[in-house]
Write a protein that holds these residues in place. Structure first.
Motif, short mmCIF file in Angstrom:
data_model
loop_
_atom_site.label_atom_id
_atom_site.label_comp_id
_atom_site.label_asym_id
_atom_site.label_seq_id
_atom_site.Cartn_x
_atom_site.Cartn_y
_atom_site.Cartn_z
N SER A 195 -80.19 -109.35 -67.83
CA SER A 195 -80.77 -109.56 -66.55
C SER A 195 -82.22 -110.52 -66.68
O SER A 195 -82.73 -111.25 -65.95
CB SER A 195 -81.30 -108.42 -65.93
N GLY A 196 -82.63 -110.22 -67.92
CA GLY A 196 -84.09 -110.91 -68.18
C GLY A 196 -84.02 -112.35 -68.85
O GLY A 196 -82.93 -112.33 -69.60
N LYS A 197 -84.47 -113.02 -68.17
CA LYS A 197 -84.29 -114.56 -68.63
C LYS A 197 -85.08 -114.65 -69.96
O LYS A 197 -86.25 -114.65 -69.90
CB LYS A 197 -84.87 -115.50 -67.77
N LEU A 198 -84.48 -115.07 -70.98
CA LEU A 198 -85.08 -115.31 -72.37
C LEU A 198 -86.30 -116.38 -72.21
O LEU A 198 -87.27 -116.40 -72.84
CB LEU A 198 -84.08 -115.60 -73.76
N ILE A 199 -85.78 -117.57 -71.41
CA ILE A 199 -86.65 -118.62 -71.29
C ILE A 199 -87.84 -118.32 -70.50
O ILE A 199 -88.76 -119.19 -70.41
CB ILE A 199 -85.93 -119.86 -70.81
N ARG A 215 -85.32 -105.85 -76.15
CA ARG A 215 -83.96 -105.91 -75.66
C ARG A 215 -83.96 -105.04 -74.34
O ARG A 215 -83.20 -105.27 -73.58
CB ARG A 215 -82.77 -105.76 -76.75
N ALA A 216 -84.48 -103.85 -74.64
CA ALA A 216 -84.25 -103.02 -73.30
C ALA A 216 -84.97 -103.22 -72.13
O ALA A 216 -84.38 -103.39 -71.15
CB ALA A 216 -85.01 -101.49 -73.88
N LYS A 217 -86.08 -104.06 -72.30
CA LYS A 217 -86.80 -104.66 -71.41
C LYS A 217 -86.21 -105.91 -70.55
O LYS A 217 -86.11 -106.09 -69.27
CB LYS A 217 -88.18 -105.28 -71.75
N LEU A 218 -85.42 -106.65 -71.52
CA LEU A 218 -84.56 -107.78 -70.97
C LEU A 218 -83.14 -107.06 -70.34
O LEU A 218 -82.54 -108.17 -69.57
CB LEU A 218 -84.28 -108.61 -71.89
N GLY A 219 -82.70 -105.97 -70.49
CA GLY A 219 -81.42 -105.58 -70.15
C GLY A 219 -80.46 -106.08 -71.01
O GLY A 219 -79.20 -106.22 -70.53
N MET A 220 -80.86 -106.30 -72.18
CA MET A 220 -79.70 -106.74 -73.39
C MET A 220 -79.01 -105.81 -74.07
O MET A 220 -79.61 -104.98 -74.64
CB MET A 220 -80.23 -107.84 -74.28
#
Length: 226
Positions: A195-199, A215-220
């Motif tokens: 869900s979190g955009k790396l860019i 990764r947890a913050k990004l939903g990865m």
């Protein structure tokens, strides 16, 4: 640089395609990645490039970066390597050194508009994406990472690299084609599901943060590979 697509679309594209396919990697035989960046520069005036910018700016976090023209602050690999194990900076520094990469190898361009800003944002943070999304830095890992970005962002160069990569691996590494396809599928699925955009991230604020936390913050959710 004269835009080769604007001047002569067929000849320009064909020239770059031949350069890609004439090499067994995404770089030329002397390790120079400039043809890749030149190809990306040649896409500047295409509709794809502007659509990529327009689509990315729909995301509020990314739009802020465009407004601020944020780019990562310079960093020192020696200092990053001293950070606690498992942090982004520590893992990044050791990965860069173990592969012998120059982290500043990318071609610089002046930031004069949204498209040139996107290129510099992409180029200056690209190696971090390999670490966070856990893709190797060889040619197959690079293609897998580009598939990840297709799942997240409509960036034209990603589609081009994947397309050429499929042909390249078929020609020069046919025994690796199944592995390539598994990485493309893994990359696209992971990108689509993250869900979190790396860019959208200001990565120089995460050097001392554990990769697992990022990764947890990004939903990865990265599955263990056998």
């Amino acid at each position: 640089m004269v835009n080769v697509i604007t001047c002569n679309p067929n000849k320009g594209l064909l020239t770059y395609i031949i350069k890609f396919l004439a090499s067994s990697t995404l770089k030329t035989d002397d390790g120079n990645a400039d043809p890749v960046f030149d190809f990306e520069d040649a896409l500047d005036q295409t509709e794809m490039a502007q659509l990529a910018v327009n689509e990315l700016k729909k995301n509020p976090e990314v739009n802020i970066l465009f407004q601020e023209r944020w780019l990562p602050e310079p960093y020192n690999l020696d200092q990053l390597s001293q950070l606690p194990e498992g942090t982004l900076g520590h893992v990044y520094a050791h990965k860069i050194r173990s592969t012998g990469f120059n982290p500043h190898f990318y071609k610089k361009v002046p930031v004069v508009d949204d498209i040139s800003y996107l290129k510099m944002l992409w180029r200056s943070t690209h190696d971090i994406y390999h670490i966070v999304a856990e893709f190797d830095t060889d040619e197959i890992g690079e293609i897998g990472l580009q598939a990840f970005f297709i799942g997240q962002n409509p960036i034209p160069i990603s589609a081009m690299i994947i397309s050429f990569g499929l042909v390249m691996i078929s020609l020069y590494q046919p025994n690796n084609f199944q592995y390539l396809m598994s990485e493309v599928i893994r990359g696209y699925n992971l990108g689509s599901q993250t869900s979190g955009k790396l860019i959208a991230q200001k990565w120089d604020q995460y050097w001392d943060v554990q990769l697992s936390e990022i990764r947890a913050k990004l939903g990865m959710e990265i599955e263990a590979r056998g």
